[in-house]
Design a protein around this motif. Structure first.
Motif, short mmCIF file in Angstrom:
data_model
loop_
_atom_site.label_atom_id
_atom_site.label_comp_id
_atom_site.label_asym_id
_atom_site.label_seq_id
_atom_site.Cartn_x
_atom_site.Cartn_y
_atom_site.Cartn_z
N THR A 1 0.85 -1.19 0.00
CA THR A 1 0.00 0.00 0.00
C THR A 1 0.89 1.24 0.00
N PHE B 1 -5.99 13.45 2.88
CA PHE B 1 -4.71 12.74 2.83
C PHE B 1 -4.44 12.00 4.14
N TYR C 1 -6.51 8.96 4.42
CA TYR C 1 -5.97 7.92 3.52
C TYR C 1 -4.79 7.20 4.18
N ALA D 1 -9.88 6.45 -0.37
CA ALA D 1 -9.36 7.65 -1.04
C ALA D 1 -10.50 8.60 -1.35
N GLU D 2 -10.35 9.86 -0.90
CA GLU D 2 -11.36 10.89 -1.13
C GLU D 2 -10.69 12.11 -1.75
N VAL E 1 -6.00 12.79 -3.45
CA VAL E 1 -5.79 11.49 -2.79
C VAL E 1 -6.19 10.35 -3.73
N ARG E 2 -7.22 10.54 -4.52
CA ARG E 2 -7.57 9.51 -5.51
C ARG E 2 -6.44 9.34 -6.53
N ASP F 1 -3.88 7.17 -4.95
CA ASP F 1 -4.33 5.78 -4.94
C ASP F 1 -4.24 5.17 -6.34
N GLN F 2 -4.56 5.96 -7.35
CA GLN F 2 -4.46 5.48 -8.72
C GLN F 2 -3.01 5.22 -9.10
#
Length: 273
Positions: A11, A174, A177, A183-184, A188-189, A192-193
């Protein structure tokens, strides 16, 4: 012996993945800007997991993400997932700062040439127990705290448990996360991507497998070394006990398979002979 995760289990919090994700200059730059509230035009990466070792007798350091910007400012960003003994984290940042400064300043250069530096620890725990989203430390006068030392040094600790007190929505997202939440928000998305993108790269997968094999090899060597040391210490303890009981060295040698010279050396070392 530490259990290593498989590549697919990694992660953003794992050291290897954290470094890979922040190799994305756009994401790294945005994170720095949001945390510090400054503008960064361009980042220059020094090394992947920068190592600083200034001498054979000195303790070296390995920095997770070490970058400079177009103005010469230095940033060290670390992911910290385990708590350390009281004040250990603060003293670690102190040591990191000193090593970074030593590397920045060439022999004969003036101290004024030291660039501003920022050491940023992203913690999965509250390092100071005040529930602040981040703790920023600079030097100021104790007698009059409006007097700043202005030495260009800043140490900052993010607290993943303090997201509800963060004024900036992106920083709050963040921190959530980092705390293991979904992830919001756009930034932050994007992080995650990037994690998922890194996992799709076969080259990076191979790099992690090679690194994991090397870590396991070192762990096995360390374990074997520790076992051998333990066996040797137990053997010496038995020899010392028998010497204290006045058992003849020839008998001790026959029992322990140690030479007379070795037994004598152990006895002299502990003041028995």
């Amino acid at each position: 012996m530490e259990n290593l995760k498989s590549f697919d289990e990694l992660t953003f919090l794992d050291n290897f993945m954290f470094q890979c994700v922040l190799r994305n200059q756009r994401l790294c730059k945005h994170l720095i800007e949001k945390i510090l509230g400054i503008s960064v035009k361009e980042l220059h990466y020094q090394e992947f997991e920068k190592t600083i070792n200034l001498g054979l007798a000195s303790k070296g350091i390995r920095l997770d993400v070490y970058v400079k910007d177009d103005q010469g400012r230095v940033y060290d960003i670390e992911m910290q997932c385990s708590q350390v003994p009281y004040n250990g984290l603060a003293k670690r940042t102190r040591f990191y700062q000193s090593m970074i400064d030593m590397e920045q300043l060439e022999k004969g250069e003036k101290y004024e040439n030291l660039n501003a530096s920022y050491i940023i620890f992203i913690c999965t725990f509250d390092p100071f127990g005040r529930n602040l989203p981040m703790y920023t430390f600079t030097h100021c006068c104790e007698e009059e705290n409006t007097i700043k030392l202005n030495d260009g040094e800043t140490r900052l600790f993010l607290n993943s448990k303090g997201s509800e007190n963060a004024q900036d929505p992106e920083i709050a997202a963040f921190l959530r996360y980092v705390d293991g939440k979904a992830a919001e928000g756009e930034f932050v998305r994007s992080l995650d991507q990037e994690v998922q993108f890194v996992k799709s790269l076969e080259k990076v997968r191979r790099e992690y497998m090679i690194l994991s094999d090397e870590i396991r090899r070192r762990q096995e060597e360390a374990a074997a070394e520790a076992m051998a040391k333990g066996i040797q210490q137990e053997r010496e303890s038995n020899i010392l006990g028998m010497l204290q009981e006045k058992i003849p060295m020839e008998t001790i040698s026959r029992i322990t398979k140690a030479s007379i010279a070795q037994i004598r050396e152990i006895g002299k070392l502990h003041g028995v002979l």
